[in-house]
Design a protein around this motif. Structure first.
Motif, mmCIF file in Angstrom:
data_model
loop_
_atom_site.group_PDB
_atom_site.id
_atom_site.type_symbol
_atom_site.label_atom_id
_atom_site.label_comp_id
_atom_site.label_asym_id
_atom_site.label_seq_id
_atom_site.Cartn_x
_atom_site.Cartn_y
_atom_site.Cartn_z
ATOM 1 N N SER A 1 9.775 -7.340 25.778
ATOM 2 C CA SER A 1 9.336 -7.243 24.395
ATOM 3 C C SER A 1 10.467 -7.582 23.435
ATOM 4 N N PHE A 2 10.072 -7.804 22.190
ATOM 5 C CA PHE A 2 11.009 -8.107 21.118
ATOM 6 C C PHE A 2 10.745 -7.170 19.946
ATOM 7 N N ASP A 3 11.796 -6.852 19.244
ATOM 8 C CA ASP A 3 11.645 -6.229 17.934
ATOM 9 C C ASP A 3 11.539 -7.341 16.910
ATOM 10 N N ASN B 1 17.744 -13.176 18.912
ATOM 11 C CA ASN B 1 17.438 -14.221 19.891
ATOM 12 C C ASN B 1 16.855 -15.448 19.220
ATOM 13 N N LYS C 1 13.771 -12.140 15.594
ATOM 14 C CA LYS C 1 13.375 -11.458 16.823
ATOM 15 C C LYS C 1 14.615 -11.074 17.617
ATOM 16 N N ARG C 2 14.588 -9.864 18.107
ATOM 17 C CA ARG C 2 15.671 -9.388 18.952
ATOM 18 C C ARG C 2 15.063 -8.768 20.198
ATOM 19 N N ARG C 3 15.511 -9.228 21.335
ATOM 20 C CA ARG C 3 14.935 -8.763 22.596
ATOM 21 C C ARG C 3 15.189 -7.272 22.788
ATOM 22 N N ARG C 4 14.147 -6.595 23.253
ATOM 23 C CA ARG C 4 14.242 -5.175 23.597
ATOM 24 C C ARG C 4 13.688 -5.011 25.003
ATOM 25 N N GLY C 5 14.573 -4.778 25.930
ATOM 26 C CA GLY C 5 14.143 -4.676 27.317
ATOM 27 C C GLY C 5 13.804 -6.058 27.856
ATOM 28 N N SER D 1 22.993 -11.869 16.442
ATOM 29 C CA SER D 1 22.419 -10.754 17.192
ATOM 30 C C SER D 1 20.928 -10.947 17.463
#
Length: 121
Positions: A106-108, A32, A99-103, A30
């Motif tokens: 940006s990344f969380d 990136n 890191k997980r892409r948000r939009g 889940s």
């Protein structure tokens, strides 16, 4: 709530090896990318290495490229950093990052608790 639990730090003599592990609370697929950062005393945190969800690796520091290996095991939801031929300048607190892409822009970021690695000369 994402949790990253690190293990494998410690004290080692120069020339020795350590293996850092980072276990995620969920599927690492889940994310990136996952990676390792380190922070030496009095220094800023710096990126050491990353691995993407498709297994592409990148070593951000020239000084570790021939000594460190980052890997991932999706069946165990774990990312590891094998550190060989350690040098005193590798001393610091090592942090696991995910890191997980948000939009689109940006990344969380998620962080492990950090573990001290000390290399004695």
């Amino acid at each position: 709530q994402v949790q990253l639990v690190e293990s494998g730090g410690g004290l080692v003599q120069a020339g020795g090896s350590l293996r850092r592990s980072c276990a995620a609370s969920g599927s690492i697929s889940s994310f990136n990318a996952m990676g390792w950062y380190r922070q030496a005393p009095g220094q800023q945190r710096e990126l050491v290495a990353t691995i993407t969800s498709d297994g592409t690796t990148n070593y951000a520091l020239d000084s570790v490229k021939d000594r460190f290996t980052i890997s991932r095991d999706a069946t165990k939801n774990t990312v590891c950093l094998q550190m060989n031929n350690l040098k005193p300048e590798d001393t610091g607190v090592y942090y696991c990052n995910a890191k997980r892409r948000r939009g689109s822009w940006s990344f969380d970021n998620y962080w492990g608790q950090g573990t001290q690695v000390t290399v004695s000369s």
